[in-house]
Design an enzyme around this catalytic site. Sequence first.
Site, PDB file in Angstrom:
ATOM      1  N   ARG A 195      -4.155   0.256 -10.042  1.00 40.26           N
ATOM      2  CA  ARG A 195      -3.787  -0.625  -8.929  1.00 40.26           C
ATOM      3  C   ARG A 195      -2.491  -0.193  -8.253  1.00 40.26           C
ATOM      4  O   ARG A 195      -2.309  -0.374  -7.044  1.00 40.26           O
ATOM      5  CB  ARG A 195      -3.638  -2.047  -9.491  1.00 40.26           C
ATOM      6  N   GLY A 248       4.302   3.848   2.507  1.00 43.68           N
ATOM      7  CA  GLY A 248       3.604   5.055   2.084  1.00 43.68           C
ATOM      8  C   GLY A 248       3.728   5.311   0.587  1.00 43.68           C
ATOM      9  O   GLY A 248       4.371   4.555  -0.150  1.00 43.68           O
ATOM     10  N   HIS A 289     -11.791  -2.578  -8.666  1.00 41.82           N
ATOM     11  CA  HIS A 289     -11.904  -3.832  -9.413  1.00 41.82           C
ATOM     12  C   HIS A 289     -12.980  -3.752 -10.499  1.00 41.82           C
ATOM     13  O   HIS A 289     -13.270  -4.745 -11.145  1.00 41.82           O
ATOM     14  CB  HIS A 289     -12.145  -5.003  -8.455  1.00 41.82           C
ATOM     15  N   THR A 290     -13.565  -2.610 -10.690  1.00 40.94           N
ATOM     16  CA  THR A 290     -14.459  -2.371 -11.826  1.00 40.94           C
ATOM     17  C   THR A 290     -13.694  -2.308 -13.148  1.00 40.94           C
ATOM     18  O   THR A 290     -14.288  -2.455 -14.211  1.00 40.94           O
ATOM     19  CB  THR A 290     -15.273  -1.066 -11.651  1.00 40.94           C
ATOM     20  N   HIS A 292      -0.734  -0.496  -4.338  1.00 38.60           N
ATOM     21  CA  HIS A 292       0.461  -1.285  -4.029  1.00 38.60           C
ATOM     22  C   HIS A 292       1.643  -0.410  -3.636  1.00 38.60           C
ATOM     23  O   HIS A 292       2.521  -0.847  -2.905  1.00 38.60           O
ATOM     24  CB  HIS A 292       0.809  -2.195  -5.207  1.00 38.60           C
ATOM     25  N   ASP A 293       1.669   0.834  -4.119  1.00 36.86           N
ATOM     26  CA  ASP A 293       2.717   1.749  -3.663  1.00 36.86           C
ATOM     27  C   ASP A 293       2.412   2.246  -2.249  1.00 36.86           C
ATOM     28  O   ASP A 293       3.232   2.135  -1.342  1.00 36.86           O
ATOM     29  CB  ASP A 293       2.864   2.937  -4.630  1.00 36.86           C
ATOM     30  N   ASP A 300     -14.531  -7.566 -13.906  1.00 29.08           N
ATOM     31  CA  ASP A 300     -15.989  -7.524 -13.709  1.00 29.08           C
ATOM     32  C   ASP A 300     -16.772  -7.617 -15.018  1.00 29.08           C
ATOM     33  O   ASP A 300     -17.953  -7.315 -15.062  1.00 29.08           O
ATOM     34  CB  ASP A 300     -16.413  -6.265 -12.923  1.00 29.08           C
ATOM     35  N   VAL A 322       2.840   0.239   1.149  1.00 29.33           N
ATOM     36  CA  VAL A 322       4.174  -0.245   1.495  1.00 29.33           C
ATOM     37  C   VAL A 322       5.105   0.966   1.596  1.00 29.33           C
ATOM     38  O   VAL A 322       5.427   1.590   0.597  1.00 29.33           O
ATOM     39  CB  VAL A 322       4.677  -1.235   0.420  1.00 29.33           C
ATOM     40  N   ASP A 331     -17.383   1.741 -13.606  1.00 32.27           N
ATOM     41  CA  ASP A 331     -18.825   1.873 -13.332  1.00 32.27           C
ATOM     42  C   ASP A 331     -19.162   1.107 -12.046  1.00 32.27           C
ATOM     43  O   ASP A 331     -18.258   0.685 -11.327  1.00 32.27           O
ATOM     44  CB  ASP A 331     -19.640   1.367 -14.534  1.00 32.27           C
ATOM     45  N   ASN A 361       3.161  -8.691  -6.495  1.00 29.87           N
ATOM     46  CA  ASN A 361       3.684  -7.833  -7.560  1.00 29.87           C
ATOM     47  C   ASN A 361       4.340  -8.545  -8.739  1.00 29.87           C
ATOM     48  O   ASN A 361       4.024  -8.245  -9.894  1.00 29.87           O
ATOM     49  CB  ASN A 361       4.677  -6.815  -6.962  1.00 29.87           C
TER      50      ASN A 361
HETATM   51  C1  HEM Z   1      -7.699  -6.094   0.195  1.00 34.21           C
HETATM   52  C2  HEM Z   1      -7.916  -5.612  -0.944  1.00 34.21           C
HETATM   53  C3  HEM Z   1      -7.495  -6.122  -2.301  1.00 34.21           C
HETATM   54  C4  HEM Z   1      -7.174  -7.382  -2.746  1.00 34.21           C
HETATM   55  C5  HEM Z   1      -7.142  -8.682  -1.954  1.00 34.21           C
HETATM   56  C6  HEM Z   1      -6.870  -7.263  -4.158  1.00 34.21           C
HETATM   57  C7  HEM Z   1      -6.443  -8.305  -4.969  1.00 34.21           C
HETATM   58  C8  HEM Z   1      -6.240  -8.212  -6.329  1.00 34.21           C
HETATM   59  C9  HEM Z   1      -5.806  -9.299  -7.176  1.00 34.21           C
HETATM   60  C10 HEM Z   1      -5.487 -10.703  -6.715  1.00 34.21           C
HETATM   61  C11 HEM Z   1      -5.776  -8.844  -8.463  1.00 34.21           C
HETATM   62  C12 HEM Z   1      -5.418  -9.640  -9.731  1.00 34.21           C
HETATM   63  C13 HEM Z   1      -3.942  -9.616  -9.939  1.00 34.21           C
HETATM   64  C14 HEM Z   1      -3.459 -10.578 -10.988  1.00 34.21           C
HETATM   65  O1  HEM Z   1      -3.969 -11.688 -11.108  1.00 34.21           O
HETATM   66  O2  HEM Z   1      -2.488 -10.227 -11.683  1.00 34.21           O
HETATM   67  C15 HEM Z   1      -6.176  -7.464  -8.418  1.00 34.21           C
HETATM   68  C16 HEM Z   1      -6.271  -6.654  -9.517  1.00 34.21           C
HETATM   69  C17 HEM Z   1      -6.578  -5.315  -9.459  1.00 34.21           C
HETATM   70  N1  HEM Z   1      -6.708  -4.565  -8.309  1.00 34.21           N
HETATM   71 FE1  HEM Z   1      -6.911  -5.260  -6.436  1.00 34.21          FE
HETATM   72  N2  HEM Z   1      -7.010  -5.976  -4.534  1.00 34.21           N
HETATM   73  C18 HEM Z   1      -7.373  -5.235  -3.435  1.00 34.21           C
HETATM   74  C19 HEM Z   1      -7.554  -3.866  -3.376  1.00 34.21           C
HETATM   75  C20 HEM Z   1      -7.382  -3.012  -4.433  1.00 34.21           C
HETATM   76  C21 HEM Z   1      -7.360  -1.576  -4.328  1.00 34.21           C
HETATM   77  C22 HEM Z   1      -7.476  -0.801  -3.033  1.00 34.21           C
HETATM   78  C23 HEM Z   1      -7.197  -1.101  -5.594  1.00 34.21           C
HETATM   79  C24 HEM Z   1      -7.057   0.308  -6.097  1.00 34.21           C
HETATM   80  C25 HEM Z   1      -7.429   1.373  -5.470  1.00 34.21           C
HETATM   81  C26 HEM Z   1      -7.134  -2.256  -6.486  1.00 34.21           C
HETATM   82  C27 HEM Z   1      -7.070  -2.183  -7.848  1.00 34.21           C
HETATM   83  C28 HEM Z   1      -6.948  -3.277  -8.686  1.00 34.21           C
HETATM   84  C29 HEM Z   1      -7.021  -3.192 -10.141  1.00 34.21           C
HETATM   85  C30 HEM Z   1      -7.337  -1.953 -10.948  1.00 34.21           C
HETATM   86  C31 HEM Z   1      -6.766  -4.479 -10.624  1.00 34.21           C
HETATM   87  C32 HEM Z   1      -6.664  -4.910 -12.088  1.00 34.21           C
HETATM   88  C33 HEM Z   1      -5.183  -4.988 -12.452  1.00 34.21           C
HETATM   89  C34 HEM Z   1      -4.880  -5.310 -13.903  1.00 34.21           C
HETATM   90  O3  HEM Z   1      -5.694  -5.025 -14.776  1.00 34.21           O
HETATM   91  O4  HEM Z   1      -3.759  -5.812 -14.156  1.00 34.21           O
HETATM   92  N3  HEM Z   1      -7.223  -3.384  -5.727  1.00 34.21           N
HETATM   93  N4  HEM Z   1      -6.430  -7.103  -7.111  1.00 34.21           N
END
Ligand code: HEM
Length: 325
Positions: A63, A73, A195-196, A67-68, A246, A71, A253, A96
């Site tokens: 993730r 770049g 999000h997989t 997030h880097d 998921d 913001v 996957d 964050n």
């Molecule tokens: C508009 C798009 C996106 C939204 C609204 C979004 C939102 C979120 C939120 C709310 C969480 C849970 C955070 C928490 O409760 O601590 C999350 C987790 C995550 N996001 Fe996204 N996300 C987006 C795009 C992305 C992208 C582009 C990536 C990576 C390329 C990504 C990778 C992840 C990963 C891997 C997690 C799991 C984090 C963990 O295990 O702590 N997300 N995201």
Amino acid sequence: MVISGGRTSISFAAVISCLLVAQASGLYVGFYAASCPNAESIILETLKPFLASDPTLGGPLLRISYHDCFVRGCDASLLLDSVNGNVAEKDAPGPNLNSVRGYEVYDGIKAALESSCPGVVSCADIVQIVSRDVTVLDGGPYWDVQTGRRDGLISIAAEAQANLVGPDSDYDTQKNAFANKGLSEKDLVVLTGAHTIGRSRCVSIEQRLYNFSGVQGQTDPSLDVSFARELKATCPSGSSNSLEMDGTQFKFDTRYFKRLQVHKGLFGSDASLITQPFPASVVEEETHKDSFYADFPESMLRLAALDVLTGSDGEIRKNCAFVNS
Ligand code: HEM
Ligand SMILES: *[C@@H]1O[C@H](CO)[C@@H](O)[C@H](O)[C@H]1NC(C)=O
């Protein structure tokens, strides 16, 4: 160099295509080939024990690329600590603070790199190599990471809040946030396929389960009814629990996309990807492993090239949490 014979002209062509790639972003594969030839293996070998002792770090470490890069770049601005009254990105409530973690991994990797090749490998490049490595370690596709990024000097919490949209965002909000970075609707759908893996805190679905559209007690009607019941059992209102994104948090996957199609996407933002024909068609395409495994690296390379600092811009930090003094 004397150009003669087929073999030499092939390598000449390779040099030309390399220069063309470099022209687009200033990045290229193999930036550290001479200056720190073992950089990638040092990164991987330092990463592995962190993941062995806490496998849930894979999610946040993937993730962090997003997030880097969204913001200022891909400049490792997310890794900087707050100092002297400046609230840094990592302390931004919402995207964050109390959500992103794993910063100690970069500190460990940076320390290992500094002892082999001091002052050479940027934290911004470490972030991108680590994202690729956790993807592979969780069973996802491999890609060559372009390198040559330099580290930024500035980190401002409000910029993270302005650029990273929340989990209740509708499709157009997400589409516009990605378009602002020059990323397409397909990139949006493919990249949220991240999000997989990983976990979410219950607070990220609180509104969707208990206060949908600001109506107290209302649940998002687009959620599968039995899935909504399961989510409420895991996440009672006000809960500080967390849950898998998921259902298979360590497995990269296509399950995320398949669940979107049966209304089991976790966030409103995920669910919105099937509310319009184009993103829904990409979701369908990405339910096929061959498509997702080909598309994810391509979109990650575009994400990882956003607004990079190269050449003599920025610096190579000695410690990922602080600018050099
Ligand atoms: C508009 C798009 C996106 C939204 C609204 C979004 C939102 C979120 C939120 C709310 C969480 C849970 C955070 C928490 O409760 O601590 C999350 C987790 C995550 N996001 Fe996204 N996300 C987006 C795009 C992305 C992208 C582009 C990536 C990576 C390329 C990504 C990778 C992840 C990963 C891997 C997690 C799991 C984090 C963990 O295990 O702590 N997300 N995201
Ligand atoms: C419900 O949503 C509304 C509108 O977003 C918000 O003002 C209110 O504080 C929320 N209530 C709770 C209990 O979260």
